[in-house]
Design an enzyme around this catalytic site. Structure first.
Site, PDB file in Angstrom:
ATOM      1  N   ASP A 108      37.878  -9.835 -20.468  1.00 49.99           N
ATOM      2  CA  ASP A 108      37.398 -11.184 -21.301  1.00 49.99           C
ATOM      3  C   ASP A 108      36.838 -12.287 -20.667  1.00 49.99           C
ATOM      4  OD1 ASP A 108      38.789 -13.458 -22.995  1.00 49.99           O
ATOM      5  OD2 ASP A 108      40.084 -14.208 -21.199  1.00 49.99           O
TER       6      ASP A 108
ATOM      7  N   HIS B 286      30.390 -10.098 -27.620  1.00 47.71           N
ATOM      8  CA  HIS B 286      31.252  -8.131 -27.452  1.00 47.71           C
ATOM      9  C   HIS B 286      30.282  -7.213 -27.419  1.00 47.71           C
ATOM     10  CE1 HIS B 286      34.503 -11.188 -28.297  1.00 47.71           C
ATOM     11  NE2 HIS B 286      33.993 -11.374 -29.424  1.00 47.71           N
TER      12      HIS B 286
ATOM     13  N   LEU C 100      39.320  12.225 -18.232  1.00 44.13           N
ATOM     14  CA  LEU C 100      39.588  10.923 -17.674  1.00 44.13           C
ATOM     15  C   LEU C 100      40.164  10.292 -19.051  1.00 44.13           C
ATOM     16  CD1 LEU C 100      40.213   7.286 -16.829  1.00 44.13           C
ATOM     17  CD2 LEU C 100      37.727   7.202 -18.285  1.00 44.13           C
TER      18      LEU C 100
HETATM   19  C1  FPP Z   1      37.731 -10.805 -24.991  1.00 41.24           C
HETATM   20  O1  FPP Z   1      36.726 -12.203 -24.869  1.00 41.24           O
HETATM   21  C2  FPP Z   1      37.345  -9.944 -26.245  1.00 41.24           C
HETATM   22  C3  FPP Z   1      37.714  -9.077 -26.724  1.00 41.24           C
HETATM   23  C4  FPP Z   1      38.392  -9.653 -28.062  1.00 41.24           C
HETATM   24  C5  FPP Z   1      37.151  -8.263 -27.412  1.00 41.24           C
HETATM   25  C6  FPP Z   1      36.763  -7.352 -26.595  1.00 41.24           C
HETATM   26  C7  FPP Z   1      35.142  -5.782 -27.001  1.00 41.24           C
HETATM   27  C8  FPP Z   1      34.239  -5.333 -26.853  1.00 41.24           C
HETATM   28  C9  FPP Z   1      34.727  -5.726 -24.822  1.00 41.24           C
HETATM   29  C10 FPP Z   1      33.517  -4.351 -26.962  1.00 41.24           C
HETATM   30  C11 FPP Z   1      34.434  -3.368 -27.695  1.00 41.24           C
HETATM   31  C12 FPP Z   1      34.652  -2.544 -27.276  1.00 41.24           C
HETATM   32  C13 FPP Z   1      34.695  -0.845 -27.088  1.00 41.24           C
HETATM   33  C14 FPP Z   1      36.307  -0.694 -26.608  1.00 41.24           C
HETATM   34  C15 FPP Z   1      34.096  -0.669 -28.757  1.00 41.24           C
HETATM   35  P1  FPP Z   1      36.950 -13.607 -25.342  1.00 41.24           P
HETATM   36  O2  FPP Z   1      35.906 -13.008 -26.149  1.00 41.24           O
HETATM   37  O3  FPP Z   1      38.362 -13.499 -25.637  1.00 41.24           O
HETATM   38  O4  FPP Z   1      35.542 -14.439 -24.036  1.00 41.24           O
HETATM   39  P2  FPP Z   1      36.407 -15.950 -24.462  1.00 41.24           P
HETATM   40  O5  FPP Z   1      37.071 -16.136 -23.683  1.00 41.24           O
HETATM   41  O6  FPP Z   1      35.225 -16.443 -23.356  1.00 41.24           O
HETATM   42  O7  FPP Z   1      35.725 -16.623 -25.338  1.00 41.24           O
END
Ligand code: FPP
Length: 246
Positions: free
Chosen positions: A21, A38, A132
């Site tokens: 997050d 992201h 893993l």
């Molecule tokens: C949450 O942060 C994150 C996500 C919803 C997406 C996670 C995706 C990645 C880390 C990249 C892709 C992953 C792989 C495995 C290729 P948020 O957007 O909710 O952040 P915020 O709470 O600050 O708005």
């Protein structure tokens, strides 16, 4: 002594689950669009997976896209799906090099066709890897998974294959998408939020929860070691008393 050297290798969690997050806030803090967060989150994914493989963690489940994430702005959803496709395409060789098997849980049929194809190919290519298992939770929510399990068990009961009085925790485990993995001993959530957010509700019943204020793109191997060290200092009682454990 480095954090890594302080780890008790005999007491490693077999399975770590992560709610990644804070990508959006990380990007906003730098005056950039959310997708920049992201994109940088992918670096933290790589570092975490490599560190887990190196020290001997056997399963790593990453909450990459929740059922609820479909209601984000269309542009962000599309960009995340594109990022997923390009990352899998680019990183399959890294998975092979590190002997990491890729798996996925969630409503995969809901993902764009290109994404399903890329994911399926990488899962297939890495299926013989043994160091893993990295499980991506995609279009996943625990309630979705539990409802599926309930429907399956109800059907078996209706068809007379299962007696209601025999429904137990082992049977529920068997019908969840996580059936092939041990339950996580440790769940890490970044960005300071202290919630489970519909992630592995059943499987986290006795997991140790670790919350860090670090935003996901800043999470690195030292943060992982710190979380494991914290976990190793906890007494896991599973409802028993300390005296019983001794
Ligand atoms: C949450 O942060 C994150 C996500 C919803 C997406 C996670 C995706 C990645 C880390 C990249 C892709 C992953 C792989 C495995 C290729 P948020 O957007 O909710 O952040 P915020 O709470 O600050 O708005």
């Amino acid at each position: 002594m480095s954090l890594k050297d302080q780890l008790n290798i005999q007491k490693l969690p077999k399975h770590i689950a992560v709610i990644m997050d804070g990508n959006g806030r990380w990007a906003k803090g730098k005056g950039k669009f959310r997708i920049f967060g992201h994109q940088n989150g992918v670096k933290a994914v790589k570092e975490t997976a490599e560190a887990c493989a190196e020290i001997g963690v056997q399963y790593l489940t990453l909450y990459a896209f929740s059922t609820e994430n479909w209601s984000r702005p269309k542009d962000e959803v599309n960009a995340l799906m594109e990022l997923l496709v390009s990352t899998i395409r680019k990183e399959t060789k890294t998975l092979m090099k590190n002997n990491i098997r890729l798996e996925a849980i969630g409503d995969i049929n809901d993902l764009p066709a290109k994404c399903q194809r890329e994911l399926g190919e990488a899962i297939d290519e890495t299926k013989g890897n043994t160091r893993l298992t990295m499980i991506l939770a995609l279009s996943y929510s625990a309630k979705w998974d539990m409802i599926n399990a309930i429907k399956h068990i109800a059907l078996e009961a209706k068809e007379g294959k299962v007696a209601i009085e025999n429904i137990d925790t082992a049977m529920v485990d068997k019908f969840l998408s996580t059936k092939d993995y041990p339950h996580p001993e440790l769940m890490i959530r970044t960005s300071g939020e202290q919630r489970i957010s519909n992630f592995l509700l059943w499987e986290l019943a006795y997991s140790e929860l670790y919350f860090t204020p670090k935003l996901w793109p800043d999470f690195n191997r030292e943060d992982l070691y710190q979380a494991i060290l914290d976990y190793q200092q906890r007494e896991r009682r599973f409802g028993k008393t300390s005296e019983q454990l001794a």
